[in-house]
Each structure stands twice: as structure tokens, then as C-alpha cells.
Scaffold this motif. Structure first.
Motif, PDB file in Angstrom:
ATOM      1  N   LEU A  30     -38.943 -25.268 -36.650  1.00 35.01           N
ATOM      2  CA  LEU A  30     -40.097 -24.378 -36.540  1.00 35.01           C
ATOM      3  C   LEU A  30     -39.802 -23.257 -35.559  1.00 35.01           C
ATOM      4  O   LEU A  30     -39.067 -23.452 -34.590  1.00 35.01           O
ATOM      5  N   PRO A  31     -40.371 -22.093 -35.815  1.00 34.85           N
ATOM      6  CA  PRO A  31     -40.217 -21.015 -34.838  1.00 34.85           C
ATOM      7  C   PRO A  31     -40.909 -21.392 -33.532  1.00 34.85           C
ATOM      8  O   PRO A  31     -41.943 -22.056 -33.546  1.00 34.85           O
ATOM      9  N   ALA A  36     -46.792 -23.970 -31.477  1.00 38.30           N
ATOM     10  CA  ALA A  36     -45.828 -24.529 -32.421  1.00 38.30           C
ATOM     11  C   ALA A  36     -45.601 -26.014 -32.161  1.00 38.30           C
ATOM     12  O   ALA A  36     -45.357 -26.773 -33.091  1.00 38.30           O
ATOM     13  N   PRO A  44     -45.207 -31.411 -33.790  1.00 41.57           N
ATOM     14  CA  PRO A  44     -45.785 -30.088 -34.055  1.00 41.57           C
ATOM     15  C   PRO A  44     -47.185 -29.967 -33.451  1.00 41.57           C
ATOM     16  O   PRO A  44     -47.920 -30.944 -33.356  1.00 41.57           O
ATOM     17  N   ASP A  47     -50.121 -24.730 -34.843  1.00 40.61           N
ATOM     18  CA  ASP A  47     -49.369 -23.718 -35.604  1.00 40.61           C
ATOM     19  C   ASP A  47     -48.189 -24.345 -36.337  1.00 40.61           C
ATOM     20  O   ASP A  47     -47.839 -23.932 -37.445  1.00 40.61           O
ATOM     21  N   GLY A  48     -47.571 -25.330 -35.711  1.00 40.09           N
ATOM     22  CA  GLY A  48     -46.449 -26.018 -36.354  1.00 40.09           C
ATOM     23  C   GLY A  48     -46.882 -26.763 -37.604  1.00 40.09           C
ATOM     24  O   GLY A  48     -46.217 -26.706 -38.642  1.00 40.09           O
ATOM     25  N   TYR A  49     -48.003 -27.475 -37.512  1.00 43.19           N
ATOM     26  CA  TYR A  49     -48.511 -28.173 -38.694  1.00 43.19           C
ATOM     27  C   TYR A  49     -48.926 -27.181 -39.777  1.00 43.19           C
ATOM     28  O   TYR A  49     -48.720 -27.424 -40.971  1.00 43.19           O
ATOM     29  N   ARG A  50     -49.512 -26.071 -39.398  1.00 42.00           N
ATOM     30  CA  ARG A  50     -49.905 -25.046 -40.372  1.00 42.00           C
ATOM     31  C   ARG A  50     -48.667 -24.531 -41.104  1.00 42.00           C
ATOM     32  O   ARG A  50     -48.664 -24.399 -42.338  1.00 42.00           O
ATOM     33  N   GLU A  51     -47.605 -24.247 -40.364  1.00 45.45           N
ATOM     34  CA  GLU A  51     -46.364 -23.752 -40.976  1.00 45.45           C
ATOM     35  C   GLU A  51     -45.777 -24.803 -41.911  1.00 45.45           C
ATOM     36  O   GLU A  51     -45.340 -24.494 -43.021  1.00 45.45           O
ATOM     37  N   ARG A  52     -45.754 -26.059 -41.476  1.00 47.44           N
ATOM     38  CA  ARG A  52     -45.234 -27.129 -42.324  1.00 47.44           C
ATOM     39  C   ARG A  52     -46.071 -27.262 -43.600  1.00 47.44           C
ATOM     40  O   ARG A  52     -45.536 -27.481 -44.681  1.00 47.44           O
ATOM     41  N   HIS A  54     -47.742 -24.893 -45.149  1.00 44.16           N
ATOM     42  CA  HIS A  54     -47.411 -23.761 -46.025  1.00 44.16           C
ATOM     43  C   HIS A  54     -46.083 -24.013 -46.746  1.00 44.16           C
ATOM     44  O   HIS A  54     -45.961 -23.739 -47.945  1.00 44.16           O
ATOM     45  N   ARG A  55     -45.114 -24.539 -46.014  1.00 43.56           N
ATOM     46  CA  ARG A  55     -43.804 -24.812 -46.633  1.00 43.56           C
ATOM     47  C   ARG A  55     -43.915 -25.914 -47.680  1.00 43.56           C
ATOM     48  O   ARG A  55     -43.281 -25.841 -48.736  1.00 43.56           O
TER      49      ARG A  55
END
Length: 64
Positions: A30-31, A36, A44, A47-52, A54-55
Motif C-alpha cells: 500500500l502507498p 494507510a 491496514p 485508507d488502506g482497507y479502502r484501497e484494498r 478497490h483493488r
């Protein structure tokens, strides 16, 4: 030891992903940034869970 285990898990995931109807959503790093990661610095954060999420959605429902 963790590297060996990660390699074995990745190989198993890649094998499973070759089966019909199976999607594989690798979890690249993650960035960095606020939110994050959780306070423990490992899991996470929001924001980390949100990014995961989306992926994962992109892997399960590719555009087109």
C-alpha cells in the motif's frame, strides 16, 4: 522464514487462479500516508482497507 512462506502462498494462489471461475487479487504494498495503516503499523487503516477494496473489486469485476 516469512519469505519462504509468502512464496509458497503466492504459488498456491497462482495455481488456484488458473482454475475456471477463480479470481486472484494480489495485494501489492500500500502507498504510505496518513490512514494507510492502523496504529499498530502492521494492519491496514481506513485508507488502506479502502484501497484494498478497490483493488479487489477491480479484480472481481474488470472493466469492459
Amino acid at each position: 522464514m516469512l519469505g519462504l512462506r509468502a512464496g509458497a502462498l503466492a504459488a498456491a494462489a497462482n495455481s488456484a487462479a488458473a482454475l475456471p471461475g477463480v479470481a486472484h487479487a494480489p495485494a501489492p504494498p500500500l502507498p504510505a500516508g496518513p490512514g494507510a495503516f492502523a496504529a499498530d503499523g502492521f494492519h491496514p487503516g481506513p485508507d488502506g482497507y479502502r484501497e484494498r477494496a478497490h483493488r479487489l473489486a477491480a479484480a472481481l469485476y474488470p472493466p469492459g
